[in-house]
Design a protein around this motif. Sequence first.
Motif, PDB file in Angstrom:
ATOM      1  N   PHE A 103       0.740  -1.005  -0.094  1.00 20.23           N
ATOM      2  CA  PHE A 103       0.297  -0.036   0.109  1.00 20.23           C
ATOM      3  C   PHE A 103       0.541   0.980  -0.074  1.00 20.23           C
ATOM      4  CE2 PHE A 103      -2.768  -3.018   1.878  1.00 20.23           C
ATOM      5  CZ  PHE A 103      -4.041  -3.097   0.863  1.00 20.23           C
ATOM      6  N   PHE A 104       0.351   2.104  -1.149  1.00 21.22           N
ATOM      7  CA  PHE A 104       1.570   3.600  -1.272  1.00 21.22           C
ATOM      8  C   PHE A 104       0.927   4.696  -1.155  1.00 21.22           C
ATOM      9  CE2 PHE A 104       3.836   6.517  -3.892  1.00 21.22           C
ATOM     10  CZ  PHE A 104       4.881   5.596  -3.506  1.00 21.22           C
ATOM     11  N   GLN A 105       0.868   4.808  -0.315  1.00 21.58           N
ATOM     12  CA  GLN A 105       0.239   6.921   0.098  1.00 21.58           C
ATOM     13  C   GLN A 105       0.767   7.782  -0.792  1.00 21.58           C
ATOM     14  OE1 GLN A 105      -2.898   6.795   2.256  1.00 21.58           O
ATOM     15  NE2 GLN A 105      -2.645   9.030   1.205  1.00 21.58           N
ATOM     16  N   ALA A 106       0.534   8.042  -1.330  1.00 22.42           N
ATOM     17  CA  ALA A 106       1.110   9.116  -2.334  1.00 22.42           C
ATOM     18  C   ALA A 106       0.531  11.178  -2.429  1.00 22.42           C
ATOM     19  CB  ALA A 106       0.683   8.987  -3.734  1.00 22.42           C
ATOM     20  N   LYS A 107       1.620  11.112  -1.815  1.00 21.58           N
ATOM     21  CA  LYS A 107       1.632  12.275  -1.994  1.00 21.58           C
ATOM     22  C   LYS A 107       1.724  13.479  -2.762  1.00 21.58           C
ATOM     23  CE  LYS A 107       3.515  11.495   2.873  1.00 21.58           C
ATOM     24  NZ  LYS A 107       4.887  11.946   3.506  1.00 21.58           N
ATOM     25  N   SER A 108       2.172  13.174  -4.342  1.00 23.80           N
ATOM     26  CA  SER A 108       2.311  13.689  -4.649  1.00 23.80           C
ATOM     27  C   SER A 108       2.777  12.858  -6.947  1.00 23.80           C
ATOM     28  CB  SER A 108       4.099  15.313  -4.711  1.00 23.80           C
ATOM     29  OG  SER A 108       4.235  15.819  -5.905  1.00 23.80           O
ATOM     30  N   PRO A 109       2.516  13.702  -7.219  1.00 24.82           N
ATOM     31  CA  PRO A 109       1.485  15.083  -7.894  1.00 24.82           C
ATOM     32  C   PRO A 109       0.091  15.086  -7.463  1.00 24.82           C
ATOM     33  CG  PRO A 109       1.670  13.505  -9.683  1.00 24.82           C
ATOM     34  CD  PRO A 109       2.716  13.158  -8.204  1.00 24.82           C
ATOM     35  N   PHE A 110      -0.476  13.474  -6.566  1.00 24.16           N
ATOM     36  CA  PHE A 110      -1.748  13.804  -6.153  1.00 24.16           C
ATOM     37  C   PHE A 110      -1.817  13.715  -5.099  1.00 24.16           C
ATOM     38  CE2 PHE A 110      -1.216   9.916  -8.902  1.00 24.16           C
ATOM     39  CZ  PHE A 110      -0.964   9.085  -8.271  1.00 24.16           C
ATOM     40  N   SER A 111      -3.032  13.010  -4.179  1.00 20.90           N
ATOM     41  CA  SER A 111      -2.967  11.980  -2.787  1.00 20.90           C
ATOM     42  C   SER A 111      -3.560  11.504  -3.192  1.00 20.90           C
ATOM     43  CB  SER A 111      -3.138  13.496  -1.367  1.00 20.90           C
ATOM     44  OG  SER A 111      -4.320  14.008  -1.685  1.00 20.90           O
ATOM     45  N   GLY A 112      -3.387   9.694  -1.692  1.00 18.45           N
ATOM     46  CA  GLY A 112      -4.807   8.856  -2.078  1.00 18.45           C
ATOM     47  C   GLY A 112      -3.966   7.667  -1.640  1.00 18.45           C
ATOM     48  N   GLN A 113      -4.985   7.220  -1.623  1.00 17.09           N
ATOM     49  CA  GLN A 113      -4.707   5.546  -0.982  1.00 17.09           C
ATOM     50  C   GLN A 113      -4.065   4.758  -2.648  1.00 17.09           C
ATOM     51  OE1 GLN A 113      -3.625   2.388   3.079  1.00 17.09           O
ATOM     52  NE2 GLN A 113      -5.296   3.068   2.449  1.00 17.09           N
ATOM     53  N   LEU A 114      -2.932   3.800  -2.850  1.00 18.59           N
ATOM     54  CA  LEU A 114      -3.027   2.908  -3.902  1.00 18.59           C
ATOM     55  C   LEU A 114      -2.660   1.526  -3.379  1.00 18.59           C
ATOM     56  CD1 LEU A 114      -0.646   5.227  -6.185  1.00 18.59           C
ATOM     57  CD2 LEU A 114      -2.740   5.838  -5.890  1.00 18.59           C
ATOM     58  N   LYS A 115      -3.104   0.804  -3.939  1.00 22.77           N
ATOM     59  CA  LYS A 115      -2.530  -1.032  -3.239  1.00 22.77           C
ATOM     60  C   LYS A 115      -1.786  -0.969  -5.063  1.00 22.77           C
ATOM     61  CE  LYS A 115      -4.704  -4.867  -2.222  1.00 22.77           C
ATOM     62  NZ  LYS A 115      -3.546  -5.850  -3.778  1.00 22.77           N
ATOM     63  N   LEU A 116      -0.965  -1.426  -5.113  1.00 20.63           N
ATOM     64  CA  LEU A 116       0.346  -2.054  -6.261  1.00 20.63           C
ATOM     65  C   LEU A 116       1.220  -2.995  -5.979  1.00 20.63           C
ATOM     66  CD1 LEU A 116       2.025   1.940  -5.333  1.00 20.63           C
ATOM     67  CD2 LEU A 116       0.409   1.395  -6.860  1.00 20.63           C
ATOM     68  N   ALA A 117       1.266  -3.108  -7.538  1.00 16.39           N
ATOM     69  CA  ALA A 117       2.431  -4.517  -7.059  1.00 16.39           C
ATOM     70  C   ALA A 117       3.732  -4.181  -7.630  1.00 16.39           C
ATOM     71  CB  ALA A 117       1.245  -5.074  -7.813  1.00 16.39           C
ATOM     72  N   TRP A 118       4.757  -4.738  -7.515  1.00 12.76           N
ATOM     73  CA  TRP A 118       6.482  -4.393  -8.161  1.00 12.76           C
ATOM     74  C   TRP A 118       6.323  -5.471  -8.634  1.00 12.76           C
ATOM     75  CZ3 TRP A 118       9.859   0.046  -5.865  1.00 12.76           C
ATOM     76  CH2 TRP A 118      11.279  -0.174  -7.061  1.00 12.76           C
ATOM     77  N   TYR A 119       6.508  -6.302 -10.420  1.00 12.93           N
ATOM     78  CA  TYR A 119       6.764  -7.036 -10.117  1.00 12.93           C
ATOM     79  C   TYR A 119       8.495  -8.028 -10.363  1.00 12.93           C
ATOM     80  CZ  TYR A 119       1.811  -8.073 -11.221  1.00 12.93           C
ATOM     81  OH  TYR A 119       0.370  -7.393 -10.877  1.00 12.93           O
ATOM     82  N   SER A 120       8.681  -8.874 -10.333  1.00 12.24           N
ATOM     83  CA  SER A 120      10.355  -9.506 -10.293  1.00 12.24           C
ATOM     84  C   SER A 120      10.013 -10.210 -11.678  1.00 12.24           C
ATOM     85  CB  SER A 120      10.801  -9.881  -9.494  1.00 12.24           C
ATOM     86  OG  SER A 120       9.932 -11.259  -9.137  1.00 12.24           O
ATOM     87  N   TYR A 542      -2.648 -17.247 -14.801  1.00  6.89           N
ATOM     88  CA  TYR A 542      -1.665 -15.925 -14.250  1.00  6.89           C
ATOM     89  C   TYR A 542      -0.286 -16.283 -13.600  1.00  6.89           C
ATOM     90  CZ  TYR A 542      -4.805 -12.736 -16.366  1.00  6.89           C
ATOM     91  OH  TYR A 542      -5.749 -12.048 -17.111  1.00  6.89           O
ATOM     92  N   PRO A 543       1.140 -15.933 -13.786  1.00 13.79           N
ATOM     93  CA  PRO A 543       2.076 -16.524 -13.650  1.00 13.79           C
ATOM     94  C   PRO A 543       2.435 -16.612 -11.993  1.00 13.79           C
ATOM     95  CG  PRO A 543       3.277 -15.570 -14.869  1.00 13.79           C
ATOM     96  CD  PRO A 543       1.354 -14.698 -15.181  1.00 13.79           C
ATOM     97  N   SER A 544       1.314 -15.647 -11.150  1.00 15.16           N
ATOM     98  CA  SER A 544       0.986 -15.786  -9.906  1.00 15.16           C
ATOM     99  C   SER A 544       0.407 -17.199  -9.698  1.00 15.16           C
ATOM    100  CB  SER A 544       0.230 -14.847  -9.367  1.00 15.16           C
ATOM    101  OG  SER A 544      -1.105 -14.534 -10.096  1.00 15.16           O
TER     102      SER A 544
END
Length: 764
Positions: A103-120, A542-544
């Motif tokens: 979970f990523f609390q964005a501050k710039s250029p907007f604010s909001g809570q994001l649910k992200l995946a970083w694939y390897s 999917y691979p996951s």
Amino acid sequence: MFIYALNFLFGILLFSLKNTLQITNDEWVAFFVLFLVILAGFKRYKAISLGLIFFLLGFAWMGIISTQVLNTQITEKYLNKPILVTGKIVKLPEKTKHNTKFFFQAKSPFSGQLKLAWYSHKKVFVPELQVGDTWRLLLKIKHNNSYQNLSGFDYEKWLFYKRIDATGYVKNSSFNQLIEPSQSISSIDKIRQTIRQTLSPILNQQKFGGVLNALIIGDRSLISNQHWELFKATNTTHLSVISGLHIGLISGFAFLLVQFFWRRSTRLSLILPAQITGAYFGLFVAFLYALIAGFSIPTGRAFIMASVVFLSIILKRHHNIWQLYSLALLLVLLNNPLSVLSVGFWLSFYVVAVIIYGTKQHQKKSWFYRLIYIQLLISFSTLPLTIWFFSTASIISPIANLVAIPVFSFIITPFALLGALFNFIGLTTLAEIVFSIANQALLYLSILLEQLQQFEFHKWHYAQTSLVDLTLFILAIFIAISPKGLKLRWLSVPILGLLFLTPNQKMDSRSMRISTLDVGQGLAHVVQTRNHILLFDTGARYPSGFNLGNSVITPYLQAKHIQYLDKVIVSHGDNDHIGGINNILENFQVGEILSSVPEKIQVKVTNCQAGQQWQWDGILFEILNPDKKSTFKRNNASCVLKVSNGKYSALLTGDIEKEAEYYLVKNKKEKLKSNLLIAPHHGSRTSSTQPFLTAVSPELIIISNGFQNRFRHPSKAVMKRYQYNGIKTLQTDCSGQIDVFLSDKIEIQEYRKNAKRYYLRQCE
């Protein structure tokens, strides 16, 4: 108090069922009428008036919080394109073999809570992400979205409940960089991550280390799929992570233990009564355990419920148990009215109500008898809600929980926490021994659960029940367990009998239903006649490990009481059409499989070839492609199926493109005319040629496509072609599951529109 809490809940629940966030004119009129009723009857009917006030307050409170959650600052200009975002990682990241989710609390250029995946993958290494770290990341984000199908998990509702503003992933880029490491060492999630890292060397040696980790800090990301599926199959998942049961148990144990030892000292008891001292310690332990669990919504709810009980003891307020229950309900809803969207909320408060009732029964019996009675009571009384939420129930669940609840409560959970405590104070060897005992208990328990799971009849599947059926079911159960003195138990039998009076909705002969399931950028159709079922394509895998066969198709078929598939057709070998086949074969008996790629399926498969045909219940099924003479490969070799009842027909085309379309127009033109056409290749620009559309001459085209998919299907040029030909089109990304019923007339249902809610995405 109970009635007021219930009215507050009903107000919140009513707002949650709205399909628009705005207040309609009819609703304003209703509020005005209620306001007049309250004014006119307040003095004479004070209790009723206060109940109505609480109802209106609940409705308004849900509206206020919903508006705040949906009023995101993430505008369209930031979506569906690479954008650099600066923000902070919040909550524990979940690292898997293929990606790291966070979970990523964005501050710039907007604010909001994001649910992200970083694939390897081979060329990309995902760094070790730490809670509290500030990063600048190149992201691609989009609106919240989910598959919308009968009996499927509503991920979109879950994102709203979790207050997630958007989802997306991290793009591989040199712009991704750590701006500032976490400076705080005292944040809740930082402490939890430290505990996880500290315990990791010990827990990695245990087979059930992931479960022990979940019981200690509430992080279930390390539980293996095998163990998770075992708990799901036996309805014991609520025991494998920190829940209200665990917090109530541990805090209650602390309360009793401190009270016992405090009473041994007369001097201490004179300073402060043992019961109040125990309540202070119980409250502290409940807070500490909820804190370690990250104060997630379920643990926060459990803490509030425990706090109400302990504070009533500390303040020497002798409330009725139902008053405490009502106060806890009000506080939970005030804290987060979105809780009504959570299955856990309903199950936890329902189970607590059952326990309150159960503890008052058979008080003259032994403690062992009452313990068994309450456990069985919980297992059977939760059947209605289990069926309502999951369209399934397990006959072995009461047996599994009868053993699992005491084992988790008195062995596994306490020993897991003791192990963490011993490790914290430096007694590593002792911690290893204690963890080993907890792991061994889990091992023996899993053997029992696996044996119970072997019973083929253990799970019952139900179609989605109505609210009336749910109410009747719950009423029948509570009447069945009512005190003997009331002499009402016999009424449970006729009430249950009402559930079986639902008229049989079996289809007529020469009728068929074609359901195009919402599987994103893929394909899956279920063709149903009076007595037969055909599945055409199985979505992606999917691979996951996530696959549409498991998450969409299987729940849909089970909710429709389907256990046997007469035929499965896999049109061709692309992942988005064949990916879910293994799950289908694991969960259902299949009569015959047809495919253009039999070598890709690990069971006996018949080649689909033009000329094959059969009849079911007056419905004619014909394979039109591929032809023996054709040399098509991949997409153009897709199995093409025509289904007809004599009056109406449908053409299922897989991923054929213009080469196959030209071939069909040239060689099968007289067979192509159909009322319903499933868009070839998801409406790509390489398909849906004008000669083909002219030959088919459909009234309706259904396009199975993913929301904002990377292929940009359907093509704008193709959509203009459909429009030019005057053909109505429906897309699964806008409609969700699409059902077309073909009998004496054509009836169409769109799941996303029928189940419309203000928090779900809608196409304009």
